[in-house]
Design an enzyme around this catalytic site. Structure first.
Site, PDB file in Angstrom:
ATOM      1  N   ASP A  19       0.850  -1.202   0.000  1.00 15.32           N
ATOM      2  CA  ASP A  19       0.000   0.000   0.000  1.00 15.32           C
ATOM      3  C   ASP A  19       0.886   1.252   0.000  1.00 15.32           C
ATOM      4  O   ASP A  19       0.685   2.175  -0.795  1.00 15.32           O
ATOM      5  CB  ASP A  19      -0.898   0.025   1.247  1.00 15.32           C
ATOM      6  CG  ASP A  19      -1.672  -1.266   1.417  1.00 15.32           C
ATOM      7  OD1 ASP A  19      -2.468  -1.583   0.536  1.00 15.32           O
ATOM      8  OD2 ASP A  19      -1.452  -1.959   2.436  1.00 15.32           O
ATOM      9  N   TYR A 196       5.623 -14.533   0.838  1.00 13.38           N
ATOM     10  CA  TYR A 196       4.912 -14.506   2.122  1.00 13.38           C
ATOM     11  C   TYR A 196       5.341 -15.705   2.962  1.00 13.38           C
ATOM     12  O   TYR A 196       5.815 -16.717   2.414  1.00 13.38           O
ATOM     13  CB  TYR A 196       3.399 -14.534   1.880  1.00 13.38           C
ATOM     14  CG  TYR A 196       2.896 -13.280   1.209  1.00 13.38           C
ATOM     15  CD1 TYR A 196       2.942 -12.057   1.876  1.00 13.38           C
ATOM     16  CD2 TYR A 196       2.410 -13.306  -0.089  1.00 13.38           C
ATOM     17  CE1 TYR A 196       2.496 -10.896   1.260  1.00 13.38           C
ATOM     18  CE2 TYR A 196       1.962 -12.149  -0.712  1.00 13.38           C
ATOM     19  CZ  TYR A 196       2.012 -10.945  -0.030  1.00 13.38           C
ATOM     20  OH  TYR A 196       1.588  -9.799  -0.634  1.00 13.38           O
ATOM     21  N   ARG A 272       5.776 -11.016  -4.934  1.00 17.98           N
ATOM     22  CA  ARG A 272       4.519 -11.250  -4.210  1.00 17.98           C
ATOM     23  C   ARG A 272       3.644 -10.002  -4.268  1.00 17.98           C
ATOM     24  O   ARG A 272       4.113  -8.921  -4.663  1.00 17.98           O
ATOM     25  CB  ARG A 272       4.842 -11.591  -2.757  1.00 17.98           C
ATOM     26  CG  ARG A 272       5.308 -10.384  -1.967  1.00 17.98           C
ATOM     27  CD  ARG A 272       5.657 -10.738  -0.520  1.00 17.98           C
ATOM     28  NE  ARG A 272       5.574  -9.571   0.338  1.00 17.98           N
ATOM     29  CZ  ARG A 272       6.021  -9.515   1.577  1.00 17.98           C
ATOM     30  NH1 ARG A 272       6.596 -10.572   2.115  1.00 17.98           N
ATOM     31  NH2 ARG A 272       5.874  -8.419   2.291  1.00 17.98           N
ATOM     32  N   GLU A 274       1.354  -6.992  -5.112  1.00 17.53           N
ATOM     33  CA  GLU A 274       1.064  -6.326  -6.379  1.00 17.53           C
ATOM     34  C   GLU A 274       2.207  -5.471  -6.906  1.00 17.53           C
ATOM     35  O   GLU A 274       2.506  -5.495  -8.099  1.00 17.53           O
ATOM     36  CB  GLU A 274      -0.180  -5.455  -6.229  1.00 17.53           C
ATOM     37  CG  GLU A 274      -1.434  -6.273  -6.398  1.00 17.53           C
ATOM     38  CD  GLU A 274      -2.473  -5.952  -5.368  1.00 17.53           C
ATOM     39  OE1 GLU A 274      -2.560  -4.772  -4.997  1.00 17.53           O
ATOM     40  OE2 GLU A 274      -3.179  -6.853  -4.917  1.00 17.53           O
ATOM     41  N   ASP A 275       2.840  -4.720  -6.020  1.00 13.03           N
ATOM     42  CA  ASP A 275       3.817  -3.774  -6.563  1.00 13.03           C
ATOM     43  C   ASP A 275       5.080  -4.473  -7.050  1.00 13.03           C
ATOM     44  O   ASP A 275       5.598  -4.141  -8.125  1.00 13.03           O
ATOM     45  CB  ASP A 275       4.151  -2.697  -5.524  1.00 13.03           C
ATOM     46  CG  ASP A 275       4.718  -1.460  -6.189  1.00 13.03           C
ATOM     47  OD1 ASP A 275       4.257  -1.127  -7.303  1.00 13.03           O
ATOM     48  OD2 ASP A 275       5.642  -0.847  -5.640  1.00 13.03           O
ATOM     49  N   SER A 276       5.581  -5.441  -6.297  1.00 11.84           N
ATOM     50  CA  SER A 276       6.788  -6.133  -6.784  1.00 11.84           C
ATOM     51  C   SER A 276       6.469  -6.944  -8.044  1.00 11.84           C
ATOM     52  O   SER A 276       7.348  -7.158  -8.875  1.00 11.84           O
ATOM     53  CB  SER A 276       7.415  -7.019  -5.698  1.00 11.84           C
ATOM     54  OG  SER A 276       6.495  -7.955  -5.200  1.00 11.84           O
TER      55      SER A 276
END
Ligand code: TRH
Length: 383
Positions: A19, A196, A272, A274-276
């Protein structure tokens, strides 16, 4: 479009770094590339400090990469006299903020920036208006995505040249590896691992010993319990942990632009959230994605949609191997990972990653598209 000058972003950090990472990236892009005056209100400056260590979480307000960063808490009175208000990931604006927007002669364009997904419904939902039940205000849903019918992906103008340096320039590749504490070995497949805690890390570490040599870079703080159990030692930055043909190296958690360099340096990236995932696509290297685990395994639908979209134009056999591997990596039951087959397909997957990256680059960039979208919906006082 120069009448469109300012934006405020609101971010509530749920957990992890995604986020904060996406909102920081959007704020930087709107400020530096779109030349807007940007304020980012974030309720957890510490989460962002992990990405930008120079930040001071004790400050209520500070400058950051061309925009103003503000700590958002119950005492905050954000100024929304701007052209665009972005509510990241449905974080819900305080009622006083909504009232203030409604009282303005020309309210800002109100955007809800949604999570990234390759699911088909995203194309139908992107851009939909949601009129406020009480005020003359409309909130618009803005979905990132992988087609022109969506809001696209964030991509900075320097991404392609940085990637090209890390992909091709032997001197920069060597120097960057040395900064991370290791020597590049052309005989060894270079893997990065960001996952994760639920990922089948032991199965992966076992599998990585079944082929030719592998060097696996693991950022500090990732898979700590699993690594501790596997190697009978607590992982610390700089450690090299050896098993057969596998060398694991614990690297520092990097600042975002260095993380991009790391992804471009490696031969395969495990990413993992969304951003990566987005950054790994700009790195143009084969990637194995772990979706953010959600209740009732809905993330597995997200995973499948992404794989179908990402691999649609890939060599059929390589795509099938990658599909199987990624599903096993995301499986809830313990499972075997067929690394040898994946490793054998890396040339096809590498070519595909490069073509996919080129294909995505034809989409409208997210920050640019967002400004255009909002400017088209901005009322003038006479309306
Ligand atoms: O940290 P995440 O698991 O974030 C998640 C997801 O975004 C998820 O969708 C969301 O709902 C949940 O948080 C609350 O994974 P993600 O999205 O990849 O974000 C990680 C960020 O950290 C990304 O911006 C890349 C950055 N990063 C670095 O800058 N340096 C590093 O060394 C590493 C490992 C990551």
């Amino acid at each position: 479009m120069n009448f469109f000058r300012s934006a405020v972003i609101f971010c509530q950090v749920i957990d992890n770094y995604g986020d904060a990472g996406v909102c920081w990236r959007l704020a930087r892009q709107l400020a530096q590339q779109e030349k807007l005056q940007v304020t980012l209100w974030i309720d957890n400056v510490q989460a962002l400090q992990r990405l930008r260590p120079h930040l001071d979480p004790t400050l209520a307000m500070q400058e950051c990469d061309g925009f103003t960063l503000c700590r958002w808490d119950e005492h905050s009175v954000p100024n929304v006299e701007v052209d665009m208000v972005i509510e990241a990931f449905g974080c819900r604006l305080p009622s006083a903020t909504i009232t203030a927007m409604a009282a303005m002669q020309t309210p800002p364009v109100w955007i809800n920036l949604e999570y990234l997904s390759a699911e088909k419904w995203v194309e139908q939902s992107h851009g939909l208006p949601s009129p406020h039940p009480q005020y003359a205000l409309t909130k618009y849903f803005y979905f990132p995505g992988f087609s022109q019918a969506t809001g696209g992906l964030l991509k900075e103008s320097f991404v392609d040249s940085n990637r090209s340096v890390m992909n091709n320039d032997a001197h920069h590749r060597r120097a960057f590896a040395q900064r991370l504490g290791f020597m590049l070995d052309p005989q060894s497949t270079l893997v990065s691992l960001f996952c994760y805690p639920a990922a089948p890390v032991h199965a992966l570490l076992d599998a990585l010993q079944t082929g030719t040599p592998v060097t696996c870079l693991i950022p500090e703080g990732v898979a700590v319990d699993q690594l501790t159990a596997y190697f009978s030692t607590t992982p610390k930055v700089g450690m090299q942990l050896q098993r057969g043909v596998l060398t694991c190296l614990i690297t520092p958690f990097l600042e975002p632009d260095d993380f991009d360099r790391l992804l471009a340096l490696c031969d395969v990236n495990f990413v993992r959230g969304e951003d990566s995932l987005v950054r790994a696509q700009w790195a143009a290297k084969p990637l194995v994605w772990q979706a953010y685990p959600q209740a009732e395994a809905v993330h597995l639908d997200k995973l499948q949609s992404f794989l179908d979209c990402y691999l649609s134009d890939c060599d059929a056999h390589a795509a099938q191997i990658m599909q199987q591997f990624a599903r096993a990596w995301n499986a809830e039951q313990s499972t075997e990972l067929d690394w040898s087959s994946l490793q054998a397909q890396l040339p096809h997957l590498q070519l595909h990653a490069l073509q996919w990256c080129g294909h995505l680059s034809f989409q409208t960039e997210l920050a640019q598209g967002l400004v255009r979208f909002a400017a088209e919906r901005k009322q003038t006082p006479s309306q």
